[in-house]
Design a protein around this motif. Structure first.
Motif, mmCIF file in Angstrom:
data_model
loop_
_atom_site.group_PDB
_atom_site.id
_atom_site.type_symbol
_atom_site.label_atom_id
_atom_site.label_comp_id
_atom_site.label_asym_id
_atom_site.label_seq_id
_atom_site.Cartn_x
_atom_site.Cartn_y
_atom_site.Cartn_z
ATOM 1 N N VAL A 1 73.559 -87.032 -5.131
ATOM 2 C CA VAL A 1 74.989 -86.790 -4.964
ATOM 3 C C VAL A 1 75.411 -85.612 -5.826
ATOM 4 C CG1 VAL A 1 77.280 -87.814 -5.216
ATOM 5 C CG2 VAL A 1 75.357 -89.245 -4.575
ATOM 6 N N CYS A 2 76.216 -84.717 -5.250
ATOM 7 C CA CYS A 2 76.788 -83.609 -6.020
ATOM 8 C C CYS A 2 77.898 -84.182 -6.890
ATOM 9 C CB CYS A 2 77.340 -82.533 -5.087
ATOM 10 S SG CYS A 2 78.132 -81.171 -5.947
ATOM 11 N N LYS A 3 77.803 -83.965 -8.203
ATOM 12 C CA LYS A 3 78.804 -84.523 -9.115
ATOM 13 C C LYS A 3 80.134 -83.794 -9.031
ATOM 14 C CE LYS A 3 75.848 -84.801 -12.780
ATOM 15 N NZ LYS A 3 75.565 -84.995 -14.205
ATOM 16 N N ASP A 4 80.152 -82.581 -8.458
ATOM 17 C CA ASP A 4 81.396 -81.827 -8.358
ATOM 18 C C ASP A 4 82.252 -82.281 -7.179
ATOM 19 O OD1 ASP A 4 80.682 -80.365 -10.563
ATOM 20 O OD2 ASP A 4 79.820 -78.718 -9.406
ATOM 21 N N GLY B 1 64.908 -80.087 6.471
ATOM 22 C CA GLY B 1 63.971 -81.196 6.393
ATOM 23 C C GLY B 1 63.259 -81.317 5.061
ATOM 24 N N MET B 2 63.740 -80.612 4.035
ATOM 25 C CA MET B 2 63.095 -80.647 2.722
ATOM 26 C C MET B 2 63.685 -81.759 1.865
ATOM 27 S SD MET B 2 63.052 -76.569 1.893
ATOM 28 C CE MET B 2 62.184 -76.743 0.358
ATOM 29 N N TYR B 3 62.819 -82.394 1.081
ATOM 30 C CA TYR B 3 63.307 -83.359 0.099
ATOM 31 C C TYR B 3 64.059 -82.592 -0.983
ATOM 32 C CZ TYR B 3 60.369 -86.944 2.186
ATOM 33 O OH TYR B 3 59.822 -87.839 3.054
ATOM 34 N N PHE B 4 64.971 -83.264 -1.671
ATOM 35 C CA PHE B 4 65.776 -82.592 -2.686
ATOM 36 C C PHE B 4 64.902 -81.983 -3.776
ATOM 37 C CE2 PHE B 4 68.177 -82.485 -6.647
ATOM 38 C CZ PHE B 4 69.236 -81.678 -6.263
ATOM 39 N N GLU B 5 63.852 -82.696 -4.173
ATOM 40 C CA GLU B 5 62.984 -82.218 -5.236
ATOM 41 C C GLU B 5 62.229 -80.955 -4.836
ATOM 42 O OE1 GLU B 5 63.194 -85.292 -4.109
ATOM 43 O OE2 GLU B 5 63.289 -86.712 -5.747
ATOM 44 N N GLU B 6 62.072 -80.701 -3.535
ATOM 45 C CA GLU B 6 61.383 -79.507 -3.054
ATOM 46 C C GLU B 6 62.279 -78.266 -3.072
ATOM 47 O OE1 GLU B 6 58.182 -81.029 0.188
ATOM 48 O OE2 GLU B 6 60.287 -81.144 0.810
ATOM 49 N N GLN B 7 63.579 -78.479 -3.214
ATOM 50 C CA GLN B 7 64.506 -77.347 -3.242
ATOM 51 C C GLN B 7 64.294 -76.553 -4.522
ATOM 52 O OE1 GLN B 7 66.382 -76.307 -0.891
ATOM 53 N NE2 GLN B 7 66.549 -78.066 0.457
ATOM 54 N N GLY B 8 64.393 -75.247 -4.430
ATOM 55 C CA GLY B 8 64.186 -74.363 -5.576
ATOM 56 C C GLY B 8 65.401 -74.342 -6.495
ATOM 57 N N PRO B 9 65.300 -73.651 -7.616
ATOM 58 C CA PRO B 9 66.414 -73.588 -8.563
ATOM 59 C C PRO B 9 67.632 -72.845 -8.016
ATOM 60 C CG PRO B 9 64.587 -72.221 -9.304
ATOM 61 C CD PRO B 9 64.110 -72.969 -8.112
ATOM 62 N N GLY B 10 67.463 -72.063 -6.956
ATOM 63 C CA GLY B 10 68.588 -71.337 -6.381
ATOM 64 C C GLY B 10 69.375 -72.140 -5.363
ATOM 65 N N PHE B 11 69.012 -73.406 -5.166
ATOM 66 C CA PHE B 11 69.706 -74.237 -4.175
ATOM 67 C C PHE B 11 71.152 -74.468 -4.591
ATOM 68 C CE2 PHE B 11 71.078 -78.522 -2.917
ATOM 69 C CZ PHE B 11 71.056 -78.368 -1.544
ATOM 70 N N CYS C 1 80.358 -77.305 -1.750
ATOM 71 C CA CYS C 1 81.165 -76.670 -2.793
ATOM 72 C C CYS C 1 80.437 -75.527 -3.506
ATOM 73 C CB CYS C 1 81.620 -77.696 -3.821
ATOM 74 S SG CYS C 1 80.286 -78.322 -4.860
ATOM 75 N N SER C 2 79.211 -75.224 -3.112
ATOM 76 C CA SER C 2 78.381 -74.180 -3.720
ATOM 77 C C SER C 2 78.052 -74.458 -5.180
ATOM 78 C CB SER C 2 79.049 -72.807 -3.596
ATOM 79 O OG SER C 2 79.167 -72.459 -2.244
ATOM 80 N N GLY C 3 78.072 -75.718 -5.572
ATOM 81 C CA GLY C 3 77.678 -76.087 -6.926
ATOM 82 C C GLY C 3 76.174 -75.924 -7.099
ATOM 83 N N PRO C 4 75.709 -75.597 -8.301
ATOM 84 C CA PRO C 4 74.272 -75.404 -8.521
ATOM 85 C C PRO C 4 73.494 -76.712 -8.416
ATOM 86 C CG PRO C 4 75.461 -75.308 -10.584
ATOM 87 C CD PRO C 4 76.497 -75.398 -9.516
ATOM 88 N N ARG C 5 72.193 -76.585 -8.287
ATOM 89 C CA ARG C 5 71.297 -77.734 -8.117
ATOM 90 C C ARG C 5 71.403 -78.716 -9.287
ATOM 91 N NH1 ARG C 5 65.984 -79.340 -9.358
ATOM 92 N NH2 ARG C 5 64.910 -80.294 -7.605
ATOM 93 N N ARG C 6 71.650 -78.188 -10.484
ATOM 94 C CA ARG C 6 71.711 -79.056 -11.664
ATOM 95 C C ARG C 6 72.893 -80.008 -11.637
ATOM 96 N NH1 ARG C 6 75.589 -76.994 -14.945
ATOM 97 N NH2 ARG C 6 76.072 -74.809 -14.632
ATOM 98 N N ARG C 7 73.856 -79.803 -10.761
ATOM 99 C CA ARG C 7 75.020 -80.677 -10.677
ATOM 100 C C ARG C 7 74.758 -81.887 -9.790
ATOM 101 N NH1 ARG C 7 77.994 -81.255 -14.251
ATOM 102 N NH2 ARG C 7 79.708 -81.845 -12.921
#
Length: 153
Positions: free
Chosen positions: A75-78, A90-100, A105-111
């Motif tokens: 879940v996006c916390k923003d 079709g990618m798992y969330f963990e497979e997404q790169g740091p630029g996801f 809302c265009s929030g970064p992956r860390r959110r």
């Protein structure tokens, strides 16, 4: 009467040309044709690319791959957007790169955080703690430097 040298005339012409060419580049053209495109959503299926049924080994391989990743929701916390694998190639969330970025809302992956029941946790990358720590550290360093500069100048 003021004299105008050649460099001034050339710079004025270049500035006018630059302004005109940049506005023309973004103006709609009647010669362009726009084609409406439809997004293709990749959904998990029992068929492979060529329409043949998957073998048992392929199914077991997919199950083993799925077992490596979080089976709950991200879940996006923003904005509260729930990550949907079908909407993200079709990618798992963990497979997404740091630029996801969050599609909503265009929030970064860390959110993003794991959701367990009604509770939303934090990700493994530390969340906002490093940002806040360095921000407050920079604020304190600025205040200390300001006090030092006032006393020593």
């Amino acid at each position: 009467m003021a004299t105008v040298n050649m460099k001034t005339i050339i710079s004025i012409i270049a500035a006018v040309w630059l302004c005109v060419s940049s506005t023309v580049a973004f103006a709609p053209s009647s010669s362009r044709t726009f084609v409406a495109t439809r997004a293709v959503v990749a959904a998990p299926t029992a068929l492979n690319v060529f329409g043949n049924r998957k073998t048992e080994a392929q199914k077991e391989e997919e199950a083993a791959k799925a077992a490596k990743f979080w089976q709950g929701e991200w879940v996006c916390k923003d904005c509260g957007y729930i990550y949907n694998r079908a909407e993200c190639a079709g990618m798992y969330f963990e497979e997404q790169g740091p630029g996801f970025r969050c599609p909503q809302c265009s929030g970064p992956r860390r959110r993003y955080a794991k959701k367990v029941g009604d509770r939303v946790g934090t990700t493994l990358d530390g969340g906002d703690a490093p940002i806040l720590l360095f921000s407050f550290g920079g604020l304190i360093a600025t205040i200390v430097f300001g006090v030092w500069a006032v006393q020593n100048l």
